[in-house]
Write an enzyme that holds these catalytic residues in place. Structure first.
Site, mmCIF file in Angstrom:
data_model
loop_
_atom_site.group_PDB
_atom_site.id
_atom_site.type_symbol
_atom_site.label_atom_id
_atom_site.label_comp_id
_atom_site.label_asym_id
_atom_site.label_seq_id
_atom_site.Cartn_x
_atom_site.Cartn_y
_atom_site.Cartn_z
ATOM 1 N N THR A 1 0.822 -1.199 0.000
ATOM 2 C CA THR A 1 0.000 0.000 0.000
ATOM 3 C C THR A 1 0.864 1.260 0.000
ATOM 4 O OG1 THR A 1 -1.729 -1.206 1.188
ATOM 5 C CG2 THR A 1 -1.933 1.177 1.151
ATOM 6 N N CYS A 2 2.005 1.219 0.659
ATOM 7 C CA CYS A 2 2.892 2.383 0.686
ATOM 8 C C CYS A 2 3.415 2.697 -0.717
ATOM 9 C CB CYS A 2 4.059 2.144 1.640
ATOM 10 S SG CYS A 2 3.546 1.966 3.360
ATOM 11 N N THR A 3 3.790 1.676 -1.448
ATOM 12 C CA THR A 3 4.256 1.883 -2.816
ATOM 13 C C THR A 3 3.125 2.430 -3.674
ATOM 14 O OG1 THR A 3 5.911 0.136 -2.580
ATOM 15 C CG2 THR A 3 5.278 0.756 -4.836
ATOM 16 N N MET B 1 2.563 6.207 -2.667
ATOM 17 C CA MET B 1 3.593 7.121 -3.146
ATOM 18 C C MET B 1 3.575 7.224 -4.676
ATOM 19 S SD MET B 1 4.978 8.572 -0.533
ATOM 20 C CE MET B 1 3.411 8.488 0.345
#
Length: 157
Positions: free
Chosen positions: A46-48, A51
Site C-alpha cells: 500500500t505504501c508503494t 507514493m
C-alpha cells in the site's frame, strides 16, 4: 492529538531527493502549502501504491501550488532507492529517529515485528506553519487524493 488549526511541529530531518540533504520544515514554508504524507515503510504494497499515486498526480498538486513530501521511518538511503525504483518525483523525509511520528502523533506498531512506524496519514501545512488538513488512516487505507488536493488549494488562499 495534532489537529487542524494547530501549529505544525517544526523539524529537521534527512531529505532523500536522489542525494541526502537536511530538511527543516520552517525553512520551506515558502513552498506552502506543504503536503506531508506519512507512510509506514518503503517497498511495501500500500505504501508503494500511495507514493506512486502521489507521483502520478503530482501535477494536480503543483497546479494549486502545493509541494508534496513523503515521510517514513526508513533510512534516507533506503528512501533514495525507493524513489529510484518507483521513479518518484518528490522528496522523501527520513524519520529514522522516530521524532516526527511522535511530534505529529502518528506512531503505530507493525505487529509482526513490533516495530514503531508511521501511521498512514496526511497533513497540509500552510505558509504560516498552521495545519489546515489532517487525515489519519489504517495501514491498508489510502488518502482521498482529491480531498488532499482541495485542502492544499484552500490552504493557499
Amino acid at each position: 492529538m495534532l489537529d487542524t488549526g494547530d501549529e505544525a511541529p517544526d523539524f529537521t530531518a534527512p531529505l532523500a531527493n536522489s542525494d541526502v540533504e537536511t530538511f527543516t520544515l520552517s525553512d520551506h514554508l515558502e513552498e506552502a502549502p506543504i503536503v506531508l504524507a506519512f507512510f509506514p515503510a518503503a517497498f511495501t504494497g500500500t505504501c508503494t501504491t500511495e507514493m506512486c499515486t502521489f507521483r502520478d498526480q503530482l501535477s494536480n498538486f503543483e497546479d494549486v501550488g502545493a509541494t508534496v513530501y513523503g515521510i517514513s521511518v526508513d533510512l534516507p538511503f533506503t528512501l533514495n532507492e525507493f524513489r529510484r525504483q518507483n521513479d518518484l518525483n518528490f522528496g522523501l523525509i527520513s524519520d529514522e529517529r522516530r521524532e516526527l511520528i511522535d511530534a505529529y502523533d502518528v506512531e503505530t506498531t507493525f505487529s509482526p515485528l513490533d516495530m514503531r512506524v508511521a501511521q498512514r496519514s496526511v497533513f497540509v501545512v500552510d505558509g504560516n506553519g498552521t495545519v489546515t488538513y489532517v487525515w489519519r488512516g489504517s495501514a491498508k487505507d489510502e488518502p482521498d487524493y482529491d480531498a488532499v488536493r482541495e485542502a492544499a488549494a484552500e490552504a493557499r488562499r
